[in-house]
Design a protein around this motif. Structure first.
Motif, short mmCIF file in Angstrom:
data_model
loop_
_atom_site.label_atom_id
_atom_site.label_comp_id
_atom_site.label_asym_id
_atom_site.label_seq_id
_atom_site.Cartn_x
_atom_site.Cartn_y
_atom_site.Cartn_z
N TYR A 242 0.97 -1.21 -0.02
CA TYR A 242 -0.01 0.03 0.00
C TYR A 242 0.83 1.18 0.03
N PRO A 243 1.47 1.58 -1.35
CA PRO A 243 2.25 2.81 -1.16
C PRO A 243 2.02 4.10 -0.57
N THR B 66 -9.24 2.06 6.57
CA THR B 66 -9.14 1.40 5.58
C THR B 66 -9.57 -0.08 5.99
N ASN B 67 -10.17 -0.84 5.22
CA ASN B 67 -10.75 -2.21 5.11
C ASN B 67 -9.62 -3.08 4.97
N PHE B 68 -8.52 -3.04 5.50
CA PHE B 68 -7.16 -3.95 4.97
C PHE B 68 -7.61 -5.62 4.74
N ASP B 69 -8.60 -5.93 5.50
CA ASP B 69 -8.81 -7.34 5.52
C ASP B 69 -9.63 -7.64 4.00
N THR C 152 -14.28 -2.20 -1.29
CA THR C 152 -13.43 -2.21 -0.29
C THR C 152 -13.52 -0.88 0.54
N GLU C 153 -14.51 0.11 0.16
CA GLU C 153 -14.23 1.09 0.71
C GLU C 153 -14.80 1.44 2.26
N THR C 154 -14.14 2.04 3.04
CA THR C 154 -14.59 2.42 4.37
C THR C 154 -15.61 3.64 4.30
#
Length: 383
Positions: A62-63, A116-119, A280-282
């Protein structure tokens, strides 16, 4: 109130977290509060009175977030001089970890925000085997906090099912004085050499977690269906940009790269629709920005996006990763001009209710309650 913010992403980085935190610090300053941000050093920026910049390198997966190398003793010294009332951690990487450690050591009230929904990202990077480890880490990381702020009801429910508590919604707003319908559409279209009947945009990081596979299929279908009557404008940059250009071609497709606010507002303003398939957005800041410009959004019925879009009112919600669902929604919009006008007005009307000042006022009230909790009300026993 004096707020110390620890974050692994901050301006001038271009992402929703960085922009939201910058807007929050502007609010704090404008309303007589003080802040100090610990953030990565980026684009050669040096530290200032209000921002400590730390040496860092990009995080490979995740740059937009950086892996920094904090000097804890120096950070503690800076923090003691600032003397915060509360510490706010915005990311769970190295700077966030530093804030967690220092808050516990110095016994400073601590809150976090979950952006952020890293999962959800793991599936797009073939890393789903790490999911259990990720949740154990996030649980450990957030356990000491007195409050976890999340941007949407969907994110709150998602974390609650994982056993998180002390959750509170800190939604996001939009500046409708900046993001507003275009009055000079013809001039803007001439600027970008757009002559088609319809224009659709996508705005976001060009990376796997935005579901570029579905987006590419939607573009392919609409190119065949509408031909030269439709122009796509793809705003953003990212690791998959070159692959996407290769897959979609550039015929009736404009890739702009990242745009500054003025140009971004122009693109929103000339588009009939924005298509946003990311599941994937919170929250989905770009969705609200587009709506503020009177541009209805066709988005995934998932994550924070489904809490913003009112189906067939301010936009259309589609089944995630279902190309046919998105394409049918586009057909519905282009075959019903009155419906498109109706959604445009409703989108703008909704955005006008999402005022940043009101949102930050509520956030500050919650922070103040944590710093100075109200004493319990004691009831005397009846004789």
């Amino acid at each position: 109130m004096r707020v110390a913010i620890f974050t692994d992403t901050y301006i001038p980085q271009v992402n929703g977290v960085a922009k939201t935190l910058k807007r929050f610090t502007n609010y704090l300053k404008d309303h007589g509060h003080s802040y100090h941000v610990f953030a990565p050093k980026d684009f050669g920026l040096s530290s200032t009175e209000d921002v400590s910049r730390l040496k860092s390198v990009p995080f490979k997966i995740y740059p937009e977030c950086k892996i920094s190398f904090p000097n804890l003793s120096k950070m503690k010294k800076t923090l003691k001089e600032f003397n915060p009332d509360i510490i706010h951690i915005a990311t769970p990487f190295t700077i966030g970890l530093s804030g967690l450690h220092i808050a516990k050591k110095m016994k400073i009230p601590l809150v976090a925000s979950y952006h952020t929904n890293f999962d959800h990202y793991l599936q797009y990077y073939n890393l789903t085997f790490l999911e259990n480890i990720l949740w154990k880490y996030l649980d450990w990381f957030h356990k000491p906090t007195q409050k976890i702020f999340v941007p949407s009801k969907d994110t709150l429910n998602h974390l609650a099912t994982k056993g998180f508590n002390k959750l509170s919604i800190w939604t996001h707003g939009v500046d409708c004085s900046i993001f507003r319908p275009a009055l000079n559409q013809n001039e803007i279209k001439q600027k970008y050499t757009i002559n088609s009947k319809y224009t659709i945009c996508f705005v976001g990081r060009i990376a796997p977690e935005k579901d570029l596979e579905t987006l590419t299929k939607i573009i392919s279908y609409t190119k065949q269906r509408f031909g030269k009557n439709l122009t796509w404008v793809i705003v953003g940059d990212g690791p998959k940009k070159e692959d996407m250009i290769k897959n979609t071609g550039t015929d009736h497709i404009i890739y702009t790269g990242y745009l500054q606010k003025k140009e971004l507002v122009e693109i929103y303003g000339i588009c009939d629709l924005m298509v946003f398939p990311s599941d994937t957005e919170t929250f989905g800041n770009v969705v609200l920005e587009a709506m503020a410009c009177g541009t209805p959004v066709i988005g995934a019925n998932a994550g924070g996006v489904k809490n913003i879009i009112r189906n067939y009112s301010t936009g259309i919600l589609c089944e995630p990763q279902n190309t046919s669902s998105f394409c049918q929604a586009i057909e519905d919009c282009f075959h019903g001009s009155e419906m498109l006008k109706h959604m445009s007005k409703k989108a703008r009307d909704y955005a006008l209710t999402q005022d940043w000042n009101s949102i930050f006022n509520q956030l500050v009230l919650e922070l103040e309650r944590i710093i100075a909790p109200q004493p319990p009300i004691l009831f005397s026993k009846k004789a």
